[in-house]
Write a protein that holds these residues in place. Structure first.
Motif, PDB file in Angstrom:
ATOM      1  N   GLY A  43       0.612  -1.073  -0.059  1.00  9.43           N
ATOM      2  CA  GLY A  43       0.118   0.071  -0.180  1.00  9.43           C
ATOM      3  C   GLY A  43       0.731   1.304  -0.288  1.00  9.43           C
ATOM      4  O   GLY A  43       1.954   1.354   0.433  1.00  9.43           O
ATOM      5  N   LYS A  78      -4.117   3.874  -1.892  1.00  5.07           N
ATOM      6  CA  LYS A  78      -4.157   2.932  -2.796  1.00  5.07           C
ATOM      7  C   LYS A  78      -3.194   1.691  -2.240  1.00  5.07           C
ATOM      8  O   LYS A  78      -2.110   1.841  -1.907  1.00  5.07           O
ATOM      9  N   SER A  79      -3.942   0.588  -2.657  1.00  5.68           N
ATOM     10  CA  SER A  79      -3.268  -0.867  -2.256  1.00  5.68           C
ATOM     11  C   SER A  79      -3.165  -2.019  -3.030  1.00  5.68           C
ATOM     12  O   SER A  79      -4.398  -1.800  -3.921  1.00  5.68           O
ATOM     13  N   SER A  80      -2.898  -2.931  -3.102  1.00  8.79           N
ATOM     14  CA  SER A  80      -2.978  -4.257  -3.876  1.00  8.79           C
ATOM     15  C   SER A  80      -2.435  -5.488  -3.298  1.00  8.79           C
ATOM     16  O   SER A  80      -1.495  -5.531  -2.648  1.00  8.79           O
ATOM     17  N   ARG A 127      -0.372  11.345  -7.004  1.00  8.33           N
ATOM     18  CA  ARG A 127      -0.232  12.299  -5.940  1.00  8.33           C
ATOM     19  C   ARG A 127       0.753  13.232  -5.955  1.00  8.33           C
ATOM     20  O   ARG A 127       1.882  12.942  -5.988  1.00  8.33           O
ATOM     21  N   SER A 134      -4.048   3.331   3.567  1.00 12.40           N
ATOM     22  CA  SER A 134      -3.436   3.551   2.363  1.00 12.40           C
ATOM     23  C   SER A 134      -4.372   4.403   1.463  1.00 12.40           C
ATOM     24  O   SER A 134      -5.532   3.979   1.234  1.00 12.40           O
ATOM     25  N   VAL A 166      -0.269   5.429  -8.354  1.00 12.27           N
ATOM     26  CA  VAL A 166      -1.617   6.467  -8.251  1.00 12.27           C
ATOM     27  C   VAL A 166      -0.665   7.788  -8.588  1.00 12.27           C
ATOM     28  O   VAL A 166       0.550   7.868  -8.430  1.00 12.27           O
ATOM     29  N   VAL A 196       1.171  -1.111  -7.951  1.00 10.43           N
ATOM     30  CA  VAL A 196       0.304  -0.064  -7.314  1.00 10.43           C
ATOM     31  C   VAL A 196       0.922   0.995  -8.078  1.00 10.43           C
ATOM     32  O   VAL A 196       1.863   1.451  -8.070  1.00 10.43           O
TER      33      VAL A 196
END
Length: 671
Positions: A157, A167-169, A225, A165, A223, A221
């Protein structure tokens, strides 16, 4: 000449760029290196960075001890950076583990208040989610924590100032054929992680794979930001890990980091070898005792299910959608219950018409707190009340008791304040106290409260009317500094606006005459209460006392005025003060108390003026009793101090003991 200037400029830039580390590589960790370790972390003789050992409920930190410049200026954007490392997690009990590893970018190399278990050595119950943390982390988590919305017990994450988190996987990697392959973080096998941040696109990519596999093309993962509001100009990079109730060893075998470039590749052939890892052997007792224990467990399960259900009901809270807008001010009832040891009577600090206050200690931070339990039977106006309390709780001033948070359950609202070890001021004034305050200490407390009240009225982003200024709401810290507390009746509004209050709330003896007539509270009504407070502290008597033998009402302000009128105002001084005091200073404060108690709110000074008088920045004009009488203030029986005397001598007054609070429909819409 131009060539010389150009050469000087080039070398100055070279010197500046070399003042901060831009990249490094560790193919194993030598005993003497730039790695700073804390907690149970250590570097093994063969060059492994071991973050945790088999000790339970502990944290381990390892940071590169030179700061990394990630911004060209404090307000600039974050530069691109990249890192890769090889790690392994070895559980001592197969299938069970501690709480994983996190790659961390933090403002310093120490995280002193971080706790183990689910907080992974990064945060604690109060700091988790705080924007001032300035922490960016990639977690490799092996325990599912529902409070952080974890997806499973084997995931990767991206964390920003919080363990929830962004985003996580699930842990795994994408091979060259575009197929996803699962990875088990606690498999005791070395794995490699790559983390890239693009300073131009603000994209964060996290990849991982088995050792000796190439860096995957497709991120695990990803994202977008902008980290410019999270990362400061100079930061430290490293790792954090923690154990829970189950022991596990967390290792880092190699690590590299680069700014404005891809992380230098690791020479996997030079990485140190992991020790021979053997699972903990099952003891002789467990092997042969399991049949007997299983019989006991069958009967214990019924009790356990009942016990868990009962505990869930005990700790059940109320949570509405609108509370998510209030940020991280909400605390868990379970934590407050354990902090106060179940709200035992022996930990009761005090009680009154507005609630009961208990002392407690937060288990994870050892912070001493005071928890006030307030009843809220009606839901009408609750949102506005809680929102206002939390908003006021954002105030920070050395002479205000800080509000740490709140909790709500089963018709109760719990307000959590910082604990003040010396208690409330009133216990040093009344009922023949064992410990008394001399004049120097009392005058200091008076100045402290005036400073705090001025901050509420004029120096904060909104105007805050306290509505219950009195000695019992002034708390003393360890150094006997005065702090104004208990904002349960406080009301705030914008500067320049009119306060919208309709109910009479406060404490008898401190209520301004116009407030009892109209229900409208203003800064002037706070000043009136402060005047009563001044007389209370100097005289050592309550503002209003009922003589039960004669059923007569004693008004402190009336008594002090009559002594002043007869030229004996210093006879009002509390004998417990002793003889060592400045008579002119005491007389001035008594006169300020009378002036603040003026029946006409327009004649009362503002807290700014009061503060100037107390600090000696302005001189109080020479006043006589006749001056106040001419300006419309009337004291004494024959002079007719009729308005207050009629109020306090009424049947309303006789229904309350001195010091009682009036809080009609506190949580209704008409506060």
């Amino acid at each position: 000449m131009f060539f010389k200037l150009l050469t000087i400029f080039f070398f100055s830039l070279l010197f500046q760029s070399s003042s901060k580390t831009l990249n490094f590589t560790y193919d194993g960790f030598p005993q003497r290196s730039y790695i700073s370790i804390q907690g149970i972390a250590a570097v093994t003789p063969n060059g492994l960075l071991r973050l945790t050992n088999t000790t339970v409920q502990q944290t381990g930190h390892a940071f590169y001890n030179k700061s990394i410049r990630l911004k060209n200026s404090p307000n600039g954007t974050v530069s691109s950076f990249s890192t890769t490392f090889v790690f392994a997690i070895h559980p001592r009990i197969p299938g069970l583990s501690g709480h994983g590893i996190a790659f961390v970018i933090a403002p310093n190399t120490r995280l002193p208040y971080a706790t183990p278990s689910q907080y992974m050595g990064l945060f604690n119950i109060t700091s988790n989610g705080n924007k001032t943390n300035h922490v960016f982390a990639i977690e490799l988590d092996t325990i599912r924590s529902t409070e952080f919305n974890d997806i499973n017990d084997n995931h990767v994450g991206i964390d920003i100032n919080s363990l929830t988190s962004v985003k996580s996987s699930p842990a795994g990697w994408w091979d060259k054929k575009g197929q996803f392959n699962n990875l088990t973080l606690i498999g005791s096998k070395p794995m490699q992680v790559w983390i890239d941040y693009n300073g131009r696109t603000h994209k964060i990519n996290v990849m991982m794979g088995p050792l000796n596999e190439e860096k995957p093309k497709k991120p695990l993962v990803s994202v977008v930001r902008d980290l410019s509001f999270v990362i400061l100009q100079d930061m430290f990079v490293g790792f954090s890990s923690a154990t829970g109730t189950v022991p596990a060893e967390h290792y880092v075998l190699g690590w590299s980091f680069g700014v404005n470039r891809e992380a230098p590749p690791l020479d996997l052939s030079k990485l140190p070898k992991l020790p021979l890892l053997h699972p903990t052997r099952i003891s002789y007792f467990c092997r042969f005792g399991i049949p007997s224990i299983s019989i006991i467990l069958i009967f214990s399960c019924i009790f356990l299910v009942w016990f868990i259900a009962r505990r869930r009901r005990m700790f059940q809270e109320e949570l509405d959608d609108w509370e998510t807008e209030l940020g991280n001010n909400r605390l868990r009832f379970k934590d407050l219950y354990y902090a106060t040891k179940g709200f035992k009577e022996k930990d009761l600090l005090g009680s009154g018409g507005f609630g009961r206050v208990y002392k407690g200690v937060m288990l994870e931070t050892n912070l001493e707190i005071a928890v006030k339990k307030v009843s809220h039977d009606s839901r009408q106006g609750l949102k506005e009340f809680v929102s206002e309390i939390v908003s006021i709780g954002r105030m920070r001033h050395p002479n205000l008791v800080p509000l740490l948070g709140y909790c709500r359950r089963r018709g109760e609202l719990l307000l959590v304040y910082e604990y003040m070890p010396n208690g409330s001021l009133d216990k040093y004034l009344y009922n023949t106290p064992e410990v008394t305050l001399d004049w120097k200490q009392r005058s200091k407390v008076i100045l402290d409260v005036a400073s705090g009240l001025f901050y509420l009225h004029e120096d904060w982003e909104q105007v805050v009317i306290h509505r219950d200024v009195k000695a019992s709401n002034v708390l003393l810290d360890g150094e006997l500094n005065g702090r104004l507390g208990d904002f349960g009746l406080a009301r705030s509004y914008d500067h320049g606006a009119d306060p919208q209050t309709t109910n009479v709330v406060g404490t008898l003896g401190y209520l301004a005459p116009e407030h009892t007539r109209t229900g409208r509270a203003t800064t002037a009504t706070d000043v009136f209460a402060f005047g009563a407070f001044l007389l209370e502290v100097v005289c050592g008597r309550r503002p209003i006392e009922i003589q039960h033998e004669s059923d007569e009402v004693f008004l402190l302000v009336d008594w002090v005025f009559r002594l002043w009128n007869s030229g004996n105002i210093l006879d009002a001084v509390d004998p417990n003060i002793g003889s060592q005091y400045n008579e002119r200073e005491v007389e001035m404060i008594l006169k300020i108390g009378l002036l603040c108690s003026h029946s006409d709110p327009r004649a009362r000074p503002s807290m700014r003026q009061v503060l100037h008088y107390l600090r000696g920045d302005a001189k109080l004009s020479d006043l006589s009793p006749l001056d106040l009488s001419r300006s419309g203030m009337m004291f004494g029986v024959q002079d007719g101090f009729s308005e207050l005397r009629m109020l306090y001598a009424s049947s309303v007054c006789k229904r309350f003991t001195s010091g009682s609070s009036i809080a009609d429909s506190l949580l209704s819409g008409g506060r």
